[in-house]
Design a protein around this motif. Structure first.
Motif, short mmCIF file in Angstrom:
data_model
loop_
_atom_site.label_atom_id
_atom_site.label_comp_id
_atom_site.label_asym_id
_atom_site.label_seq_id
_atom_site.Cartn_x
_atom_site.Cartn_y
_atom_site.Cartn_z
N LEU A 124 35.09 47.74 31.18
CA LEU A 124 33.88 47.62 32.02
C LEU A 124 33.78 46.24 32.66
O LEU A 124 33.40 46.12 33.83
CB LEU A 124 32.64 47.92 31.18
CG LEU A 124 32.47 49.39 30.77
CD1 LEU A 124 31.29 49.54 29.82
CD2 LEU A 124 32.29 50.27 31.99
N SER A 125 34.12 45.22 31.90
CA SER A 125 34.07 43.86 32.44
C SER A 125 35.06 43.70 33.60
O SER A 125 34.72 43.14 34.64
CB SER A 125 34.40 42.86 31.33
OG SER A 125 34.49 41.56 31.85
N ALA A 131 36.30 46.09 35.48
CA ALA A 131 35.87 46.94 36.60
C ALA A 131 34.73 46.27 37.37
O ALA A 131 34.75 46.23 38.60
CB ALA A 131 35.44 48.31 36.09
N CYS A 132 33.76 45.75 36.64
CA CYS A 132 32.62 45.09 37.30
C CYS A 132 33.07 43.85 38.07
O CYS A 132 32.66 43.64 39.21
CB CYS A 132 31.55 44.72 36.28
SG CYS A 132 30.68 46.14 35.61
N GLY A 133 33.92 43.05 37.44
CA GLY A 133 34.42 41.85 38.10
C GLY A 133 35.21 42.18 39.36
O GLY A 133 35.04 41.54 40.40
N GLU A 134 36.05 43.19 39.27
CA GLU A 134 36.84 43.61 40.43
C GLU A 134 35.95 44.16 41.53
O GLU A 134 36.14 43.86 42.71
CB GLU A 134 37.86 44.66 39.99
CG GLU A 134 38.95 44.91 40.99
CD GLU A 134 39.93 43.76 41.10
OE1 GLU A 134 40.55 43.65 42.18
OE2 GLU A 134 40.09 42.99 40.15
N TYR A 135 34.97 44.97 41.15
CA TYR A 135 34.05 45.54 42.14
C TYR A 135 33.31 44.43 42.89
O TYR A 135 33.24 44.43 44.12
CB TYR A 135 33.05 46.50 41.47
CG TYR A 135 32.15 47.15 42.49
CD1 TYR A 135 32.53 48.33 43.11
CD2 TYR A 135 30.93 46.58 42.86
CE1 TYR A 135 31.73 48.94 44.07
CE2 TYR A 135 30.12 47.17 43.82
CZ TYR A 135 30.52 48.35 44.41
OH TYR A 135 29.73 48.92 45.37
N VAL A 136 32.75 43.49 42.14
CA VAL A 136 31.99 42.39 42.76
C VAL A 136 32.90 41.56 43.66
O VAL A 136 32.53 41.23 44.79
CB VAL A 136 31.32 41.51 41.67
CG1 VAL A 136 30.78 40.23 42.26
CG2 VAL A 136 30.21 42.30 40.97
N ALA A 143 37.84 48.79 41.41
CA ALA A 143 37.20 48.78 40.10
C ALA A 143 37.80 49.85 39.20
O ALA A 143 38.10 49.60 38.01
CB ALA A 143 35.69 48.99 40.24
N THR A 144 38.00 51.04 39.73
CA THR A 144 38.58 52.14 38.95
C THR A 144 40.00 51.81 38.51
O THR A 144 40.37 52.02 37.35
CB THR A 144 38.57 53.44 39.78
OG1 THR A 144 37.22 53.71 40.19
CG2 THR A 144 39.10 54.61 38.99
N ALA A 199 39.89 49.11 35.73
CA ALA A 199 39.47 49.66 34.44
C ALA A 199 40.57 50.50 33.81
O ALA A 199 40.87 50.37 32.62
CB ALA A 199 38.20 50.49 34.61
#
Length: 195
Positions: free
Chosen positions: A14-15, A17-22, A111-112, A115
């Motif tokens: 999750l970390s 994915a969130c970091g990559e998304y942002v 993000a996907t 993860a």
């Protein structure tokens, strides 16, 4: 240990994915803002469009083309757009800012992927120690499998990128060992026990 490993796997995935998304969303926002600014320049009128044309020609000249040829290339690219500002802006974004509007990053896809990659990588050491009862054997098993996984991932990344295999393998191994040692050190400081 298995419960802690699964919790770390979920939290890490999750970390990542969130970091990559942002990160990718921020990059996409910046690219979109560049596109709006570039388009606004063209909408200022003929004088601004001429400045943009000269700027484009200057880019080609800085890459080694003659001044005359650079201007001809820039003019032809503008002419091929048939007055379509969006098409001209795409050319300028690509040449001036190295932004390809047709290939803009997708934050959700990044993000996907991040993860899924994390889960795959975390499963190797987790499975290596999940079914071993003896603490020391389990610990050494996890360390060895982690080192092998880091080396394999480093080699794979280098291979896919066309770089020397050993360079990527060592870089990923060192980064992974620092992360593992730091995690272990934090556990020692706070009195955590994996036994």
């Amino acid at each position: 240990m298995v419960l802690g490993g699964v919790a770390a796997l979920v939290a890490g995935a999750l970390s990542m994915a969130c970091g990559e998304y942002v990160s990718v969303a921020s990059q996409k926002d910046a690219e979109h803002a560049d596109m709006i600014r570039e388009k606004a320049e063209f909408l200022k009128g003929p004088a601004a469009q001429r400045r943009e044309l000269e700027e484009l020609a200057g880019i080609y000249e800085s890459r080694g083309l003659s001044k005359e040829l650079s201007m001809r290339v820039a003019e032809e690219l503008h002419d091929q757009a048939n007055g379509d500002i969006d098409t001209i802006v795409k050319v300028h974004l690509r040449e001036e800012l190295n932004v390809d509007v047709d290939e803009m990053a997708n934050p959700l896809q990044a993000a996907t992927t991040s993860a899924a990659t994390f889960v795959f990588g975390a499963c190797m050491p987790l499975l290596a120690g999940a079914f071993i009862e003896d603490y020391n054997t389990r610990l050494y098993s996890v360390i060895i499998v982690s080192i092998l996984g880091l080396l394999i991932n480093g080699c794979l990344g280098s291979y896919l990128g066309g770089a020397p295999l050993w360079k990527g393998a060592i870089r990923v191994l060192i980064g992974g060992l620092i992360a593992m040692a730091s995690t272990y050190g934090v556990g020692v400081v706070f009195g955590a026990s994996a036994a």
